[in-house]
Scaffold this active site. Structure first.
Site, PDB file in Angstrom:
ATOM      1  CB  THR A 132      44.347  34.556  28.112  1.00  0.00           C
ATOM      2  OG1 THR A 132      43.684  33.949  27.020  1.00  0.00           O
ATOM      3  CG2 THR A 132      45.126  33.471  28.844  1.00  0.00           C
ATOM      4  CG  ASP A 133      39.375  33.759  26.019  1.00  0.00           C
ATOM      5  OD1 ASP A 133      40.557  33.546  25.690  1.00  0.00           O
ATOM      6  OD2 ASP A 133      38.485  34.057  25.196  1.00  0.00           O
ATOM      7  CD  GLU A 134      44.458  31.450  24.063  1.00  0.00           C
ATOM      8  OE1 GLU A 134      45.276  30.530  24.001  1.00  0.00           O
ATOM      9  OE2 GLU A 134      44.483  32.446  23.313  1.00  0.00           O
ATOM     10  CE1 TYR A 158      49.802  33.484  26.608  1.00  0.00           C
ATOM     11  CE2 TYR A 158      47.739  32.589  25.785  1.00  0.00           C
ATOM     12  CZ  TYR A 158      48.461  33.642  26.321  1.00  0.00           C
ATOM     13  OH  TYR A 158      47.838  34.842  26.573  1.00  0.00           O
ATOM     14  CE  LYS A 162      48.561  35.488  30.791  1.00  0.00           C
ATOM     15  NZ  LYS A 162      49.352  36.717  31.098  1.00  0.00           N
TER      16      LYS A 162
HETATM   17  P1  NAD Z   1      52.789  41.114  23.474  1.00  0.00           P
HETATM   18  O1  NAD Z   1      53.560  39.875  23.199  1.00  0.00           O
HETATM   19  O2  NAD Z   1      52.445  42.029  22.364  1.00  0.00           O
HETATM   20  O3  NAD Z   1      53.557  41.992  24.574  1.00  0.00           O
HETATM   21  C1  NAD Z   1      54.181  41.430  25.685  1.00  0.00           C
HETATM   22  C2  NAD Z   1      55.134  42.490  26.245  1.00  0.00           C
HETATM   23  O4  NAD Z   1      55.743  41.948  27.434  1.00  0.00           O
HETATM   24  C3  NAD Z   1      56.286  42.855  25.296  1.00  0.00           C
HETATM   25  O5  NAD Z   1      56.445  44.251  25.249  1.00  0.00           O
HETATM   26  C4  NAD Z   1      57.496  42.165  25.908  1.00  0.00           C
HETATM   27  O6  NAD Z   1      58.710  42.840  25.619  1.00  0.00           O
HETATM   28  C5  NAD Z   1      57.146  42.207  27.387  1.00  0.00           C
HETATM   29  N1  NAD Z   1      57.816  41.145  28.167  1.00  0.00           N
HETATM   30  C6  NAD Z   1      57.905  39.829  27.854  1.00  0.00           C
HETATM   31  N2  NAD Z   1      58.580  39.184  28.821  1.00  0.00           N
HETATM   32  C7  NAD Z   1      58.909  40.117  29.769  1.00  0.00           C
HETATM   33  C8  NAD Z   1      59.586  40.051  31.011  1.00  0.00           C
HETATM   34  N3  NAD Z   1      60.083  38.902  31.475  1.00  0.00           N
HETATM   35  N4  NAD Z   1      59.715  41.183  31.730  1.00  0.00           N
HETATM   36  C9  NAD Z   1      59.238  42.371  31.260  1.00  0.00           C
HETATM   37  N5  NAD Z   1      58.598  42.484  30.079  1.00  0.00           N
HETATM   38  C10 NAD Z   1      58.429  41.364  29.345  1.00  0.00           C
HETATM   39  O7  NAD Z   1      51.482  40.618  24.240  1.00  0.00           O
HETATM   40  P2  NAD Z   1      50.034  41.292  24.311  1.00  0.00           P
HETATM   41  O8  NAD Z   1      49.208  40.726  23.238  1.00  0.00           O
HETATM   42  O9  NAD Z   1      50.159  42.746  24.466  1.00  0.00           O
HETATM   43  O10 NAD Z   1      49.517  40.648  25.668  1.00  0.00           O
HETATM   44  C11 NAD Z   1      49.618  41.344  26.911  1.00  0.00           C
HETATM   45  C12 NAD Z   1      49.013  40.480  28.011  1.00  0.00           C
HETATM   46  O11 NAD Z   1      47.650  40.193  27.679  1.00  0.00           O
HETATM   47  C13 NAD Z   1      49.703  39.120  28.195  1.00  0.00           C
HETATM   48  O12 NAD Z   1      49.752  38.834  29.554  1.00  0.00           O
HETATM   49  C14 NAD Z   1      48.798  38.162  27.464  1.00  0.00           C
HETATM   50  O13 NAD Z   1      48.873  36.864  28.026  1.00  0.00           O
HETATM   51  C15 NAD Z   1      47.434  38.790  27.708  1.00  0.00           C
HETATM   52  N6  NAD Z   1      46.411  38.482  26.693  1.00  0.00           N
HETATM   53  C16 NAD Z   1      46.611  38.808  25.388  1.00  0.00           C
HETATM   54  C17 NAD Z   1      45.597  38.555  24.463  1.00  0.00           C
HETATM   55  C18 NAD Z   1      45.727  38.937  23.014  1.00  0.00           C
HETATM   56  O14 NAD Z   1      44.780  38.714  22.242  1.00  0.00           O
HETATM   57  N7  NAD Z   1      46.812  39.537  22.561  1.00  0.00           N
HETATM   58  C19 NAD Z   1      44.407  37.942  24.875  1.00  0.00           C
HETATM   59  C20 NAD Z   1      44.262  37.606  26.211  1.00  0.00           C
HETATM   60  C21 NAD Z   1      45.257  37.907  27.127  1.00  0.00           C
HETATM   61  P1  TYD Z   2      46.165  33.560  17.303  1.00  0.00           P
HETATM   62  O1  TYD Z   2      46.083  34.927  16.727  1.00  0.00           O
HETATM   63  O2  TYD Z   2      47.486  32.878  17.346  1.00  0.00           O
HETATM   64  O3  TYD Z   2      45.503  33.639  18.753  1.00  0.00           O
HETATM   65  P2  TYD Z   2      45.095  32.424  19.779  1.00  0.00           P
HETATM   66  O4  TYD Z   2      45.726  31.185  19.317  1.00  0.00           O
HETATM   67  O5  TYD Z   2      45.663  32.905  21.065  1.00  0.00           O
HETATM   68  O6  TYD Z   2      43.598  32.382  19.764  1.00  0.00           O
HETATM   69  O7  TYD Z   2      45.183  32.617  16.477  1.00  0.00           O
HETATM   70  C1  TYD Z   2      43.801  32.913  16.349  1.00  0.00           C
HETATM   71  C2  TYD Z   2      43.160  31.777  15.589  1.00  0.00           C
HETATM   72  O8  TYD Z   2      43.657  31.779  14.243  1.00  0.00           O
HETATM   73  C3  TYD Z   2      43.479  30.402  16.147  1.00  0.00           C
HETATM   74  O9  TYD Z   2      42.327  29.565  16.018  1.00  0.00           O
HETATM   75  C4  TYD Z   2      44.586  29.888  15.250  1.00  0.00           C
HETATM   76  C5  TYD Z   2      44.273  30.532  13.929  1.00  0.00           C
HETATM   77  N1  TYD Z   2      45.430  30.818  13.062  1.00  0.00           N
HETATM   78  C6  TYD Z   2      45.467  30.357  11.730  1.00  0.00           C
HETATM   79  O10 TYD Z   2      44.537  29.678  11.269  1.00  0.00           O
HETATM   80  N2  TYD Z   2      46.551  30.652  10.988  1.00  0.00           N
HETATM   81  C7  TYD Z   2      47.602  31.377  11.466  1.00  0.00           C
HETATM   82  O11 TYD Z   2      48.597  31.600  10.718  1.00  0.00           O
HETATM   83  C8  TYD Z   2      47.539  31.865  12.799  1.00  0.00           C
HETATM   84  C9  TYD Z   2      48.675  32.669  13.400  1.00  0.00           C
HETATM   85  C10 TYD Z   2      46.430  31.571  13.571  1.00  0.00           C
END
Ligand code: NAD
Ligand code: TYD
Length: 354
Positions: A132-134, A158, A162
């Site tokens: 993630t960019d975070e 989080y 990461k």
């Molecule tokens: P998600 O929470 O939707 O999915 C995570 C998946 O991992 C789930 O299916 C869960 O069952 C599985 N999982 C969790 N713990 C596990 C373990 N110990 N062993 C096997 N499986 C396990 O998350 P996502 O949004 O699909 O994110 C996927 C990846 O991308 C993550 O690594 C996350 O950090 C990264 N990411 C997500 C975002 C975003 O915007 N969603 C942005 C940047 C990076």
């Molecule tokens: P989120 O979807 O949790 O992603 P991330 O925190 O990883 O960027 O949140 C996106 C943005 O929206 C973040 O600035 C927090 C804000 N947010 C709200 O204002 N209200 C909410 O209920 C949630 C879940 C997020």
């Protein structure tokens, strides 16, 4: 290509699995099925001969070893993680267990198997870690976007977990020569995202007549990337990226949270007007800010564009409309997630494919 995908029942992993199975790659999906993993995400491919699901943990070294030995993958793509910032603020422990220790165990197990491969297979193997960019921390309005050279400065439990996992991936490349790749992406949006994240949460709250809780002022900025664009970028990096390197992937769509929520309300006002004729914007409410809330994320993705020829296909304007429509068009998916019926179904019906 034979790919062992971890976390492929989640939001981004399932999109990647669907794309790759439909492109005739062979996929084994190892997923623990935590609260955010949903096997229904894979319904479209579950019967295909080039797809198999295994329920399990990336931290289960014996299971991962068995899968590697039986499947002999060309690549491992690690999506498995705890992914929600708010949950990490309440309970950081599981973030360390899965994101840090789980990733390290996965790396070690893959490394032990990889070391004994024949030279050609060994050279061509890739472990691709999704991050993630975070990890880069937060930006001010006037700061330039994150590049691959931006120092890590994670602010939430989080992002700290990461960042740690990214360091372990890098260390396994430097120390043992494991052929790794890392991608750091911005906020994803699209179908099948668990409704704890901003876009699905606001969409589903709106149509259920619930409040739309904006943290703080709503001026925080995220750079929105369509999940399909992200998964296409991952494949480009996996197949053409330079071993040991990291690539930033962004959507070139910086928006404030307030803009996003207003946009969702306007789309819903058009396609599913409230019965009382008022705007969904009436449901917006400002709530206490998130602890340690990062102000702005923005990705400079010039490297992946220049070196690998990838660029996002979706405009935010069209992508957000399609996404809101998807959540309206898939009430059974939404219901299964919301009521926990899916979980009960899983316990009653799951008989494994491993
Ligand atoms: P998600 O929470 O939707 O999915 C995570 C998946 O991992 C789930 O299916 C869960 O069952 C599985 N999982 C969790 N713990 C596990 C373990 N110990 N062993 C096997 N499986 C396990 O998350 P996502 O949004 O699909 O994110 C996927 C990846 O991308 C993550 O690594 C996350 O950090 C990264 N990411 C997500 C975002 C975003 O915007 N969603 C942005 C940047 C990076
Ligand atoms: P989120 O979807 O949790 O992603 P991330 O925190 O990883 O960027 O949140 C996106 C943005 O929206 C973040 O600035 C927090 C804000 N947010 C709200 O204002 N209200 C909410 O209920 C949630 C879940 C997020």
């Amino acid at each position: 290509m034979k790919i062992l995908v971890t976390g492929g029942a989640g939001f981004i992993g399932s999109c990647f699995v669907l794309q790759r199975v439909n492109s005739s790659d062979f996929i084994i999906n190892l997923d623990k099925l935590t609260y955010s993993g949903n096997i229904e995400n894979l319904n479209a491919v579950s019967d295909k001969p080039n797809y198999a699901f295994v329920r399990g943990d990336i931290g289960d070294s014996e299971l991962v070893k068995k899968l590697l030995e039986e499947f002999q993958p060309d690549a491992v793509v690690n999506f498995a993680a705890e992914s929600h910032v708010d949950r990490s603020i309440v309970d950081p422990d599981i973030f360390v267990r899965t994101n840090v220790l789980g990733t390290e165990i996965l790396l070690r197990t893959v490394k032990e198997w990889w070391e004994n491969l024949p030279t050609e297979k060994k050279d061509n193997f890739r472990l691709h870690h999704i991050s993630t960019d975070e990890v880069f921390g937060t930006l001010k309005l006037e700061d330039p976007a994150f590049t691959e050279e931006t120092p890590f400065a994670p602010n939430s439990p989080y992002s700290a977990s990461k960042a740690s996992s990214d360091h372990f991936v890098r260390a396994f490349n430097e120390t043992y020569g494991l052929p790794t790749l890392i991608t750091n992406c911005s906020n994803n949006y699209g179908p099948r995202q668990f409704p704890e994240k901003l876009i699905p949460l606001m969409t589903l709250n709106a149509i259920s007549g619930k409040k739309l809780p904006i943290y703080g002022t709503g001026e925080n900025i995220r750079d929105w990337l369509h999940v399909e664009d992200h998964c296409e970028a991952i494949y480009e990096v996996l197949t053409k990226g330079k071993v040991g390197e990291t690539y930033n992937i962004g959507g070139k769509s910086e928006r404030t949270n307030l803009f996003i929520v207003n946009k969702i309300c306007s789309i819903l006002d058009d396609i599913k007007p409230r019965e009382d004729g008022k705007s969904y914007k009436e449901q917006i409410t400002y709530v206490k800010d998130r602890l340690g809330h990062d102000f702005r994320y923005a990705i400079n993705c010039a490297k992946v564009e220049r070196d690998l020829g990838w660029t996002p296909r979706h405009t935010f304007e069209e992508g957000i409309k399609e996404t809101v429509q998807w959540y309206l068009d898939n009430p059974s998916w939404v219901e299964s997630i919301k009521t926990g019926e899916y979980r009960k179904w899983l316990e009653a019906n799951y008989n494994g494919r491993e």
